[in-house]
Design a protein around this motif. Structure first.
Motif, PDB file in Angstrom:
ATOM      1  N   CYS A  88      15.388  -5.821 -13.232  1.00  0.00           N
ATOM      2  CA  CYS A  88      14.938  -7.014 -13.950  1.00  0.00           C
ATOM      3  C   CYS A  88      16.082  -7.947 -14.334  1.00  0.00           C
ATOM      4  N   ARG A  89      17.309  -7.528 -14.104  1.00  0.00           N
ATOM      5  CA  ARG A  89      18.440  -8.439 -14.329  1.00  0.00           C
ATOM      6  C   ARG A  89      18.694  -9.273 -13.072  1.00  0.00           C
ATOM      7  N   SER A  90      18.871  -8.636 -11.956  1.00  0.00           N
ATOM      8  CA  SER A  90      19.175  -9.361 -10.712  1.00  0.00           C
ATOM      9  C   SER A  90      17.918  -9.847 -10.000  1.00  0.00           C
ATOM     10  N   LEU A  91      16.749  -9.249 -10.368  1.00  0.00           N
ATOM     11  CA  LEU A  91      15.472  -9.474  -9.698  1.00  0.00           C
ATOM     12  C   LEU A  91      15.460  -8.929  -8.268  1.00  0.00           C
ATOM     13  N   ASP A  92      16.439  -8.088  -7.931  1.00  0.00           N
ATOM     14  CA  ASP A  92      16.390  -7.373  -6.665  1.00  0.00           C
ATOM     15  C   ASP A  92      15.218  -6.398  -6.697  1.00  0.00           C
ATOM     16  N   ALA A  93      14.458  -6.367  -5.628  1.00  0.00           N
ATOM     17  CA  ALA A  93      13.285  -5.499  -5.569  1.00  0.00           C
ATOM     18  C   ALA A  93      13.291  -4.719  -4.271  1.00  0.00           C
ATOM     19  N   GLU A  94      12.951  -3.456  -4.361  1.00  0.00           N
ATOM     20  CA  GLU A  94      12.869  -2.597  -3.185  1.00  0.00           C
ATOM     21  C   GLU A  94      11.536  -1.866  -3.208  1.00  0.00           C
ATOM     22  N   VAL A  95      10.836  -1.890  -2.103  1.00  0.00           N
ATOM     23  CA  VAL A  95       9.556  -1.197  -1.998  1.00  0.00           C
ATOM     24  C   VAL A  95       9.824   0.253  -1.597  1.00  0.00           C
ATOM     25  N   ILE A  96       9.402   1.180  -2.442  1.00  0.00           N
ATOM     26  CA  ILE A  96       9.684   2.602  -2.254  1.00  0.00           C
ATOM     27  C   ILE A  96       8.381   3.342  -1.953  1.00  0.00           C
ATOM     28  N   PRO A  97       8.270   4.044  -0.818  1.00  0.00           N
ATOM     29  CA  PRO A  97       7.054   4.818  -0.536  1.00  0.00           C
ATOM     30  C   PRO A  97       6.810   5.866  -1.621  1.00  0.00           C
ATOM     31  N   LEU A  98       5.546   6.011  -2.000  1.00  0.00           N
ATOM     32  CA  LEU A  98       5.182   6.991  -3.016  1.00  0.00           C
ATOM     33  C   LEU A  98       4.805   8.338  -2.409  1.00  0.00           C
ATOM     34  N   GLY A  99       4.100   8.324  -1.318  1.00  0.00           N
ATOM     35  CA  GLY A  99       3.715   9.570  -0.668  1.00  0.00           C
ATOM     36  C   GLY A  99       2.657  10.362  -1.402  1.00  0.00           C
ATOM     37  N   ASP A 114      -0.659  10.260  -1.060  1.00  0.00           N
ATOM     38  CA  ASP A 114      -1.711  10.743  -0.155  1.00  0.00           C
ATOM     39  C   ASP A 114      -1.262  12.000   0.589  1.00  0.00           C
ATOM     40  N   ALA A 115      -0.063  11.949   1.133  1.00  0.00           N
ATOM     41  CA  ALA A 115       0.427  13.087   1.904  1.00  0.00           C
ATOM     42  C   ALA A 115       0.591  14.333   1.045  1.00  0.00           C
ATOM     43  N   ALA A 116       0.875  14.115  -0.253  1.00  0.00           N
ATOM     44  CA  ALA A 116       1.078  15.247  -1.165  1.00  0.00           C
ATOM     45  C   ALA A 116      -0.222  15.708  -1.819  1.00  0.00           C
ATOM     46  N   GLY A 117      -1.339  15.064  -1.494  1.00  0.00           N
ATOM     47  CA  GLY A 117      -2.620  15.446  -2.085  1.00  0.00           C
ATOM     48  C   GLY A 117      -2.735  15.091  -3.544  1.00  0.00           C
ATOM     49  N   LEU A 118      -2.075  14.008  -3.956  1.00  0.00           N
ATOM     50  CA  LEU A 118      -2.071  13.593  -5.358  1.00  0.00           C
ATOM     51  C   LEU A 118      -2.853  12.297  -5.549  1.00  0.00           C
ATOM     52  N   GLU A 119      -3.435  12.154  -6.712  1.00  0.00           N
ATOM     53  CA  GLU A 119      -4.117  10.917  -7.111  1.00  0.00           C
ATOM     54  C   GLU A 119      -3.550  10.476  -8.450  1.00  0.00           C
ATOM     55  N   LEU A 120      -3.569   9.171  -8.680  1.00  0.00           N
ATOM     56  CA  LEU A 120      -3.198   8.675 -10.003  1.00  0.00           C
ATOM     57  C   LEU A 120      -4.473   8.324 -10.750  1.00  0.00           C
ATOM     58  N   ALA A 157       0.826  -1.202   0.000  1.00  0.00           N
ATOM     59  CA  ALA A 157       0.000   0.000   0.000  1.00  0.00           C
ATOM     60  C   ALA A 157       0.866   1.260   0.000  1.00  0.00           C
ATOM     61  N   ASP A 158       0.452   2.255  -0.809  1.00  0.00           N
ATOM     62  CA  ASP A 158       1.123   3.557  -0.912  1.00  0.00           C
ATOM     63  C   ASP A 158       2.606   3.418  -1.227  1.00  0.00           C
ATOM     64  N   ALA A 159       2.954   2.424  -2.025  1.00  0.00           N
ATOM     65  CA  ALA A 159       4.361   2.216  -2.386  1.00  0.00           C
ATOM     66  C   ALA A 159       4.435   1.575  -3.761  1.00  0.00           C
ATOM     67  N   ALA A 160       5.586   1.714  -4.397  1.00  0.00           N
ATOM     68  CA  ALA A 160       5.844   1.081  -5.687  1.00  0.00           C
ATOM     69  C   ALA A 160       7.042   0.151  -5.549  1.00  0.00           C
TER      70      ALA A 160
END
Length: 386
Positions: free
Chosen positions: A193-204, A206-212, A185-188
């Motif tokens: 795609c080479r190593s398949l390492d994945a990191e969940v990054i907060p999008l923020g 809601d706090a910025a008043g933005l919608e997609l 939730a609230d993250a991307a």
């Protein structure tokens, strides 16, 4: 229990006459940025959305598989002994392909039980929101549970990709399944795609008043048809001619040499991938340092690259992007494989009605079909529901 849960449970009982073992679900995804980079070993930045596919699955006492769905009248039956990509076709290749692909990742298909599955979904089909990966991921987590395979989420993403590549015949990368399985939730999901390492990054957002805002043009596309495959072939040809294993190995400075060695079309395909990889890295860095209100220009540049260099946009997508930006979105781009589908517009919450009205009016003025516009939020990945 949600309406979708109730519908899939009712559908299972109606088709098969028994109660399911359980319900599992997986979300569709929207790709914030990083298009056609995944199969080039590059970087992508998708997130799971709050539109889901739900599967009701029941274990059988024999070797038979039966699959049914709300979007097809027929019930497809196949023995586990006959489960090969060559025997699969149509919509059922997605769930059946996952069962086959699990056998390529350690499941002993000679020892597991057959099953029945009923599928329902509120992920729009053909909109570039990866309804296919939602099916694959939901079935993968369900079978991983009932067959007691113990596979982790990253392996299940590879299972889904193999099913789509071999059983469905679509030469897609691993981004869609990774987002559907790893989302939060609230993250991307920032995925290498080479190593398949994945990191969940907060999008923020809601706090910025933005919608997609999703702008589904309702222009249908299909990854297994020629446009997607030809773009992938161009990328592979470009890498071969430039002497690298994949376009991931190139940086923006390498484009000077690429222009000298490649024909114009292949060069533009390569330039899109190389610059898109950099835009993904820049987007992640900008989110961390400045927040989501600063990423608009990167979204805009991504669309221009897909429109002009990769040539996968269509007039409806271009109009959606141009109109939403003029009406107040801070950045917009087409998303997904292209040749139709959806655009995204990162928009201040207060301007959603104005952007929606402007895009709808513009489509009418141009004689296009009425688009479907709706807001999505970043959601959790695949899970057992019941």
């Amino acid at each position: 229990m949600t309406d979708l849960h109730q519908m899939v449970t009712t559908g299972f009982k109606s088709r098969f006459g028994t109660e399911p073992t359980g319900l599992w679900s997986a979300p569709g995804r929207v790709n914030l940025i990083g298009e056609h980079t995944d199969y080039n070993d590059g970087f992508v930045f998708p997130f799971a959305i709050d539109r889901r596919t739900v599967v009701a699955l029941g274990v059988r006492a024999d070797r038979l598989i039966r699959v049914a769905s709300s979007f097809a009248e027929e019930t497809v039956e196949l023995s586990l002994d006959d489960l090969t990509p060559e025997n699969l076709e149509g919509w059922s290749a997605y769930p059946l392909g996952v069962a086959w692909a699990l056998g390529q990742f350690g499941a002993d298909l000679a020892a597991v039980a057959g099953f029945e599955v009923f599928i329902d979904s509120d992920v729009p089909i053909g909109a570039g929101l990866s309804s296919s990966a939602a099916i694959e991921s939901a079935v993968a987590v369900a079978l991983n549970d009932v067959w007691q395979l113990g596979l982790d989420r990253r392996v299940l993403a590879r299972v889904g990709q193999l099913a789509e590549n071999r059983a469905v015949g679509a030469p897609t990368g691993i981004m869609d399944q990774s987002a559907s399985l790893l989302g939060r939730a609230d993250a991307a999901v920032f995925l290498d795609c080479r190593s398949l390492d994945a990191e969940v990054i907060p999008l923020g957002f809601d706090a910025a008043g933005l919608e997609l805002l999703i702008i589904d043009t309702r222009v249908s596309h299909a990854h297994s048809t020629g446009g997607y495959a030809s773009r992938r072939a161009s990328c592979e040809a470009g890498a071969r001619l430039l002497g690298v294993s994949s376009l991931r190995d190139l940086e923006v400075d390498d484009l000077v040499r690429a222009r000298e060695l490649l024909d114009d079309e292949t060069f533009r395909r390569v330039r899109h991938v190389v610059t898109e990889n950099q835009r993904v890295l820049d987007t992640v860095r900008t989110l961390r340092e400045q927040g989501p209100t600063a990423i608009g220009a990167l979204l805009d540049a991504s669309h221009v690259s897909m429109r002009d260099d990769f040539e996968i946009s269509v007039p409806e997508l271009d109009l959606a992007v141009e109109t939403s930006r003029a009406a107040g979105a801070i950045g917009a781009r087409m998303t997904g494989g292209g040749f139709g589908g959806a655009a995204i517009a990162l928009t201040p919450h207060a301007l959603i009605p104005a952007v929606t009205a402007a895009v709808t009016a513009a489509f009418t003025a141009h004689g296009f079909g009425t688009p479907d516009l709706f807001v999505v939020r970043a959601a959790d990945g695949a899970a057992r529901e019941v």
